[in-house]
Design an enzyme around this catalytic site. Structure first.
Site, PDB file in Angstrom:
ATOM      1  N   THR A  14      -6.343 -38.898  49.185  1.00  0.00           N
ATOM      2  CA  THR A  14      -5.685 -37.663  49.608  1.00  0.00           C
ATOM      3  C   THR A  14      -6.242 -37.130  50.924  1.00  0.00           C
ATOM      4  O   THR A  14      -5.498 -36.601  51.748  1.00  0.00           O
ATOM      5  CB  THR A  14      -5.863 -36.588  48.506  1.00  0.00           C
ATOM      6  OG1 THR A  14      -5.220 -37.069  47.331  1.00  0.00           O
ATOM      7  CG2 THR A  14      -5.270 -35.259  48.891  1.00  0.00           C
ATOM      8  N   SER A  59      -6.427 -45.308  43.214  1.00  0.00           N
ATOM      9  CA  SER A  59      -6.025 -45.934  41.943  1.00  0.00           C
ATOM     10  C   SER A  59      -5.866 -47.441  42.123  1.00  0.00           C
ATOM     11  O   SER A  59      -5.881 -48.188  41.145  1.00  0.00           O
ATOM     12  CB  SER A  59      -4.694 -45.368  41.463  1.00  0.00           C
ATOM     13  OG  SER A  59      -4.675 -43.992  41.621  1.00  0.00           O
ATOM     14  N   THR A  89     -10.294 -39.501  45.357  1.00  0.00           N
ATOM     15  CA  THR A  89     -11.216 -38.970  44.352  1.00  0.00           C
ATOM     16  C   THR A  89     -11.107 -39.692  43.008  1.00  0.00           C
ATOM     17  O   THR A  89     -12.065 -39.717  42.236  1.00  0.00           O
ATOM     18  CB  THR A  89     -10.957 -37.465  44.107  1.00  0.00           C
ATOM     19  OG1 THR A  89      -9.584 -37.287  43.741  1.00  0.00           O
ATOM     20  CG2 THR A  89     -11.276 -36.653  45.338  1.00  0.00           C
ATOM     21  N   ASP A  90      -9.926 -40.287  42.741  1.00  0.00           N
ATOM     22  CA  ASP A  90      -9.692 -40.801  41.381  1.00  0.00           C
ATOM     23  C   ASP A  90     -10.720 -41.834  40.942  1.00  0.00           C
ATOM     24  O   ASP A  90     -11.166 -41.825  39.795  1.00  0.00           O
ATOM     25  CB  ASP A  90      -8.279 -41.393  41.269  1.00  0.00           C
ATOM     26  CG  ASP A  90      -7.198 -40.314  41.314  1.00  0.00           C
ATOM     27  OD1 ASP A  90      -7.548 -39.130  41.157  1.00  0.00           O
ATOM     28  OD2 ASP A  90      -6.030 -40.661  41.499  1.00  0.00           O
ATOM     29  N   THR A 162     -19.203 -38.096  38.084  1.00  0.00           N
ATOM     30  CA  THR A 162     -17.956 -38.248  37.336  1.00  0.00           C
ATOM     31  C   THR A 162     -16.944 -37.273  37.911  1.00  0.00           C
ATOM     32  O   THR A 162     -17.309 -36.141  38.238  1.00  0.00           O
ATOM     33  CB  THR A 162     -18.206 -37.871  35.851  1.00  0.00           C
ATOM     34  OG1 THR A 162     -19.076 -38.836  35.289  1.00  0.00           O
ATOM     35  CG2 THR A 162     -16.935 -37.832  35.039  1.00  0.00           C
ATOM     36  N   THR A 272     -22.180 -43.168  25.381  1.00  0.00           N
ATOM     37  CA  THR A 272     -21.593 -42.056  24.624  1.00  0.00           C
ATOM     38  C   THR A 272     -20.328 -41.501  25.275  1.00  0.00           C
ATOM     39  O   THR A 272     -20.202 -41.488  26.501  1.00  0.00           O
ATOM     40  CB  THR A 272     -22.603 -40.911  24.418  1.00  0.00           C
ATOM     41  OG1 THR A 272     -21.927 -39.823  23.774  1.00  0.00           O
ATOM     42  CG2 THR A 272     -23.204 -40.416  25.712  1.00  0.00           C
ATOM     43  N   GLN A 273     -19.410 -41.017  24.436  1.00  0.00           N
ATOM     44  CA  GLN A 273     -18.207 -40.330  24.933  1.00  0.00           C
ATOM     45  C   GLN A 273     -18.544 -38.949  25.481  1.00  0.00           C
ATOM     46  O   GLN A 273     -17.743 -38.360  26.203  1.00  0.00           O
ATOM     47  CB  GLN A 273     -17.185 -40.163  23.797  1.00  0.00           C
ATOM     48  CG  GLN A 273     -16.591 -41.460  23.332  1.00  0.00           C
ATOM     49  CD  GLN A 273     -15.623 -41.280  22.168  1.00  0.00           C
ATOM     50  OE1 GLN A 273     -15.156 -40.189  21.872  1.00  0.00           O
ATOM     51  NE2 GLN A 273     -15.305 -42.379  21.508  1.00  0.00           N
ATOM     52  N   CYS A 274     -19.727 -38.413  25.109  1.00  0.00           N
ATOM     53  CA  CYS A 274     -20.116 -37.090  25.604  1.00  0.00           C
ATOM     54  C   CYS A 274     -20.381 -37.176  27.103  1.00  0.00           C
ATOM     55  O   CYS A 274     -20.900 -38.172  27.593  1.00  0.00           O
ATOM     56  CB  CYS A 274     -21.387 -36.595  24.918  1.00  0.00           C
ATOM     57  SG  CYS A 274     -21.182 -36.347  23.158  1.00  0.00           S
TER      58      CYS A 274
HETATM   59  N1  ASP Z   1      -4.803 -40.371  44.005  1.00  0.00           N
HETATM   60  C1  ASP Z   1      -5.717 -39.957  45.037  1.00  0.00           C
HETATM   61  C2  ASP Z   1      -6.734 -41.080  45.213  1.00  0.00           C
HETATM   62  O1  ASP Z   1      -7.615 -41.204  44.440  1.00  0.00           O
HETATM   63  C3  ASP Z   1      -6.349 -38.678  44.665  1.00  0.00           C
HETATM   64  C4  ASP Z   1      -7.338 -38.131  45.652  1.00  0.00           C
HETATM   65  O2  ASP Z   1      -7.709 -38.697  46.648  1.00  0.00           O
HETATM   66  O3  ASP Z   1      -7.778 -36.993  45.403  1.00  0.00           O
HETATM   67  O4  ASP Z   1      -6.610 -41.829  46.143  1.00  0.00           O
END
Ligand code: ASP
Length: 339
Positions: A14, A59, A89-90, A162, A272-274
């Protein structure tokens, strides 16, 4: 006085989008970064930039692209004092974790950042993030021999991070390790939390074995699902996401399925899932059987670090399963708290 130099490695996400006259978002050419962030013209350090062959939504990130990013940093390592990787960010926490394992004896900062709103939008968080990431990667105040993520106002260890929010500007968290720096009026570094400066030469290990799976437990999970995962053709390793401090059903069929997989040479890591806290094998009866059959406790590692670490170890030490098993249970790059 000689100024520090930073290399920006642009991968997409993004942050790299600008709006055209119709309001649609497009990746911007990196040579327009000064138009998008004019404040950079006033900075005291030198900035160069390079981009991946294809700019992606993160992604679509792959281990092959982690190697491309690492190759750029390796090639330019001696020419720059620090690196800023612009990334979606993903999957940023996966890339930061993977890079942390790939770089042995890293002696310079590699800071990943991105944004929730594109740089080309008025309210974008990208300008702050990119400026702070560059300040940190170019600083002469401290030495940061780590792969990190800078987001909103915090610098985190990459393999502890995370993504926690798809909405808020403070989109990242490091639940099991404090942030390494905080950006307010000044950037306050917490040097005592940094990795030690390495003495050896920087090396990059570039193999990943993707024949791994993540098995997330839920009440009601049955043998069909568990066996389908554990009988995935050519499977080498499984990260099992358990409850609480590493607990799982004690049903006979479940433990036998794991035992059978381990006997077939599949390595199983218990995470852990936590979000916060740690796997403690044998704290409850519900993890004793897993410990007995050879499931490895992952401590307080994140799922992102666990998956990338398993792929990294299986890829680089394919003929030494014991080495892989031993390394999974200990900290390689500060990703696990060791007592
Ligand atoms: N879908 C975007 C990515 O991870 C989301 C982002 O950058 O915030 O490339």
């Amino acid at each position: 006085m000689k100024h520090n130099r930073v290399l920006i490695v642009y991968t997409g996400g993004t942050i790299g989008m600008v709006q055209d006259e119709n309001g649609s978002l497009h990746p911007f050419a990196l040579d327009r970064i000064y138009d998008a962030v004019p404040q950079l013209r006033a900075c005291s350090y030198g900035i160069d930039s390079v981009m991946l062959d294809h700019i992606i939504d993160s992604s679509n990130m792959t281990p092959a692209l982690w190697v491309d990013i690492a190759n750029i940093i390796e090639r330019e390592y001696d020419r720059y004092d620090g690196f800023v990787v612009l990334h979606g960010t993903d999957t940023m926490a996966y890339t930061a974790s993977a890079l942390s394992f790939m770089f042995k004896n890293l002696g310079k900062p590699v800071v990943l950042t991105g944004s929730q709103l594109p740089l080309g939008m008025l309210r974008s968080d990208g300008r702050e993030n990119i400026i702070c990431a560059l300040e940190i990667a170019s600083t002469r105040l401290v030495s940061i021999p780590e792969v990190c993520i800078f987001f909103e106002s915090h610098l985190y260890r990459g393999n502890r991070s995370t993504k926690l929010s798809a909405e808020n500007f403070d989109a990242f968290e490091s639940y099991n390790y404090p942030s390494l720096a905080k950006a307010g009026i000044n950037i306050t570094f917490k040097e005592h939390l940094f990795r030690p400066m390495p003495t050896g030469k920087m090396e990059v290990r570039k193999q990943f074995d993707t024949r791994v799976a993540v098995l997330k437990l839920f009440p009601g999970i049955g043998p069909e699902v568990v066996n389908a995962v554990l009988h995935t053709p050519h499977l080498q390793g499984v990260v099992i996401e358990t409850y609480g401090s590493g607990n799982a059903p004690t049903d006979e069929w479940f433990i036998s399925a794991l035992d059978d997989a381990i006997r077939r040479g599949i390595i199983i890591l218990n995470v852990t899932q936590c979000k916060a806290g740690s796997v403690i094998m044998r704290q409850y009866a519900a993890s004793c059987d897993m410990d007995r059959i050879g499931v490895i406790g992952g401590g307080d590692i994140t799922i992102e670090a666990a998956v990338t670490k398993m792929m990294y170890l299986l890829g680089n030490f394919p003929d030494d399963k014991q080495h892989v098993r031993d390394r999974l249970g200990m900290s390689l790059r500060g990703e696990i708290t060791e007592n």
